[in-house]
Design a protein around this motif. Structure first.
Motif, PDB file in Angstrom:
ATOM      1  N   GLY A  40       0.772  -1.240   0.000  1.00 10.36           N
ATOM      2  CA  GLY A  40       0.000   0.000   0.000  1.00 10.36           C
ATOM      3  C   GLY A  40       0.798   1.281   0.000  1.00 10.36           C
ATOM      4  O   GLY A  40       0.245   2.361   0.257  1.00 10.36           O
ATOM      5  N   VAL A  41       2.085   1.217  -0.316  1.00 16.22           N
ATOM      6  CA  VAL A  41       2.904   2.434  -0.359  1.00 16.22           C
ATOM      7  C   VAL A  41       2.606   3.184  -1.650  1.00 16.22           C
ATOM      8  O   VAL A  41       2.592   2.601  -2.735  1.00 16.22           O
ATOM      9  CB  VAL A  41       4.403   2.082  -0.282  1.00 16.22           C
ATOM     10  N   LYS A  42       2.397   4.489  -1.569  1.00 18.70           N
ATOM     11  CA  LYS A  42       2.052   5.304  -2.738  1.00 18.70           C
ATOM     12  C   LYS A  42       3.257   5.464  -3.668  1.00 18.70           C
ATOM     13  O   LYS A  42       4.407   5.498  -3.218  1.00 18.70           O
ATOM     14  CB  LYS A  42       1.536   6.676  -2.304  1.00 18.70           C
ATOM     15  N   GLN A  43       2.972   5.613  -4.975  1.00 15.39           N
ATOM     16  CA  GLN A  43       4.026   5.761  -5.967  1.00 15.39           C
ATOM     17  C   GLN A  43       4.379   7.236  -6.186  1.00 15.39           C
ATOM     18  O   GLN A  43       3.490   8.084  -6.270  1.00 15.39           O
ATOM     19  CB  GLN A  43       3.583   5.182  -7.310  1.00 15.39           C
ATOM     20  N   ALA A  44       5.661   7.508  -6.329  1.00 20.98           N
ATOM     21  CA  ALA A  44       6.092   8.864  -6.649  1.00 20.98           C
ATOM     22  C   ALA A  44       5.831   9.168  -8.119  1.00 20.98           C
ATOM     23  O   ALA A  44       5.631  10.319  -8.500  1.00 20.98           O
ATOM     24  CB  ALA A  44       7.580   9.023  -6.335  1.00 20.98           C
ATOM     25  N   ASP A  45       5.831   8.132  -8.947  1.00 20.61           N
ATOM     26  CA  ASP A  45       5.537   8.273 -10.372  1.00 20.61           C
ATOM     27  C   ASP A  45       4.677   7.092 -10.800  1.00 20.61           C
ATOM     28  O   ASP A  45       5.150   5.954 -10.835  1.00 20.61           O
ATOM     29  CB  ASP A  45       6.835   8.311 -11.191  1.00 20.61           C
ATOM     30  N   GLU A  46       3.414   7.360 -11.102  1.00 22.30           N
ATOM     31  CA  GLU A  46       2.497   6.280 -11.472  1.00 22.30           C
ATOM     32  C   GLU A  46       2.626   5.874 -12.938  1.00 22.30           C
ATOM     33  O   GLU A  46       1.938   4.964 -13.389  1.00 22.30           O
ATOM     34  CB  GLU A  46       1.054   6.691 -11.164  1.00 22.30           C
ATOM     35  N   GLY A  47       3.517   6.530 -13.668  1.00 21.44           N
ATOM     36  CA  GLY A  47       3.675   6.225 -15.085  1.00 21.44           C
ATOM     37  C   GLY A  47       4.826   5.273 -15.404  1.00 21.44           C
ATOM     38  O   GLY A  47       5.134   5.034 -16.571  1.00 21.44           O
ATOM     39  N   ILE A  48       5.440   4.696 -14.391  1.00 16.87           N
ATOM     40  CA  ILE A  48       6.560   3.782 -14.623  1.00 16.87           C
ATOM     41  C   ILE A  48       6.065   2.507 -15.301  1.00 16.87           C
ATOM     42  O   ILE A  48       5.076   1.908 -14.891  1.00 16.87           O
ATOM     43  CB  ILE A  48       7.262   3.418 -13.293  1.00 16.87           C
ATOM     44  N   GLU A  49       6.771   2.083 -16.341  1.00 17.02           N
ATOM     45  CA  GLU A  49       6.393   0.880 -17.068  1.00 17.02           C
ATOM     46  C   GLU A  49       6.615  -0.352 -16.199  1.00 17.02           C
ATOM     47  O   GLU A  49       7.636  -0.471 -15.522  1.00 17.02           O
ATOM     48  CB  GLU A  49       7.236   0.741 -18.346  1.00 17.02           C
ATOM     49  N   ALA A  50       5.648  -1.267 -16.219  1.00 14.36           N
ATOM     50  CA  ALA A  50       5.779  -2.510 -15.462  1.00 14.36           C
ATOM     51  C   ALA A  50       6.641  -3.483 -16.259  1.00 14.36           C
ATOM     52  O   ALA A  50       6.325  -3.812 -17.398  1.00 14.36           O
ATOM     53  CB  ALA A  50       4.408  -3.114 -15.198  1.00 14.36           C
TER      54      ALA A  50
END
Length: 319
Positions: free
Chosen positions: A224-234
């Motif tokens: 549940g830790v929030k992302q600093a950048d939600e656009g990182i490719e998986a």
């Protein structure tokens, strides 16, 4: 005369009944032996990413190429490990580097098929790094793929552990271990704040970022830790980034996996990462750059011991 006839008849009947009893006992013992033999040769069928494999339950000689599975077998007290790739074994599993007790079967990417064939194992367990060699393994012994699907980490991990429990008759112990880990995770979730994190892998001066559904995405997806950048490719290998990107993203905290330490390179992730650009980030200024243990995060993720430690590592970042 009649008396002697009666005695003789009685003796014959006793002998006859004794013989019948002996036959019954023999039949009963034979039935027990058959039942025992059936139990000893009970089979299990495992459906996995690369197919479906049937083999005898409780295999006695197992070659293990996945350190997460080795971690779990060690935790469960399963003493069937016969061979492992002994290069870069996690420190906490170093007993398996003893060449006198365990056969060295190559490396994680280059199997020693001659050594494996000579070992004549009952089962071979592989994961992603060895998937392309599946047919070669299967020609030697029953082979199953037990890698973790990072897009559904806990479901995949739980399935692997339950499969392991079924193979070795450790279902109850597996259930207890999984319950304990679930409790750890729920406790962690209550500690997580709104701080946004960036997960990076450092490798000889180069840096890659990981987001949700990626190799280390459990931090976001499960913990549940929030992302600093939600656009990182998986992806498995991460998204290549620059130090300028880290400054622009400006995470509140950074979780760093040092591949150099995992594979024995001398290069220091800390020395290359904490440069004049990264020193301007909120994470650096608030002493929130957390270096994760590569044994658990890079080498043996997906094990009962490693997942538990992974929870503990992230928990400590919020204390």
């Amino acid at each position: 005369m009649k008396k002697w006839l009666l005695i003789a008849f009685t003796l014959m009947m006793v002998a006859f009944l004794a013989a019948c009893g002996s036959d019954d006992a023999t039949d009963a013992n034979a039935a027990k032996a058959d039942t025992k033999e059936e139990a000893e040769t009970e089979t299990v069928t495992v459906a996995h990413e690369l197919g479906e494999t049937t083999f005898d339950k409780n295999p006695e000689k197992v070659v293990v190429f996945d350190f997460g599975i080795l971690d779990s077998m060690d935790k469960l007290g399963i003493e069937a490990v016969a061979g492992v790739p002994q290069a870069n074994i996690p420190t906490y599993l170093e007993k398996y580097s003893d060449a006198e007790k365990y056969e060295n079967v190559g490396t994680l990417k280059e199997a020693d098929f001659e050594a494996i064939h000579a070992l004549d194992p009952d089962l071979i367990i592989i994961s992603g790094r060895q998937a392309a060699m599946y047919e070669e393994f299967a020609d030697i012994a029953p082979t199953i793929h037990m890698g973790v699907d990072t897009t559904k980490y806990m479901d995949s991990f739980t399935q692997n552990m339950n499969t392991l429990g079924e193979i070795f008759g450790k279902e109850d112990q597996v259930k207890e271990e999984l319950t304990a880990i679930d409790t750890q995770i729920e406790d962690l979730k209550t500690s997580v704040t709104d701080e946004k994190a960036l997960i990076v892998l450092a490798n000889e001066g180069k840096v890659s970022a990981y987001g949700a559904a990626s190799r280390f995405g459990i931090i976001h997806d499960v913990f549940g830790v929030k992302q600093a950048d939600e656009g990182i490719e998986a992806s498995t290998h991460g998204q290549s980034i620059s130090f300028e990107y880290i400054l622009e993203t400006n995470p509140d905290m950074m979780f760093v996996v040092d591949r150099n330490a995992a594979v024995g390179n001398d290069a220091s992730a800390k020395d290359s990462l904490e440069n004049e650009l990264v020193e301007k980030t909120t994470a650096y200024q608030n002493d929130k750059i957390i270096y994760l243990d590569p044994d658990f995060w890079y080498l043996s993720g997906g094990g009962l011991q490693s997942v538990s430690q992974m929870v503990t590592d992230i928990q400590s970042a919020f204390e």
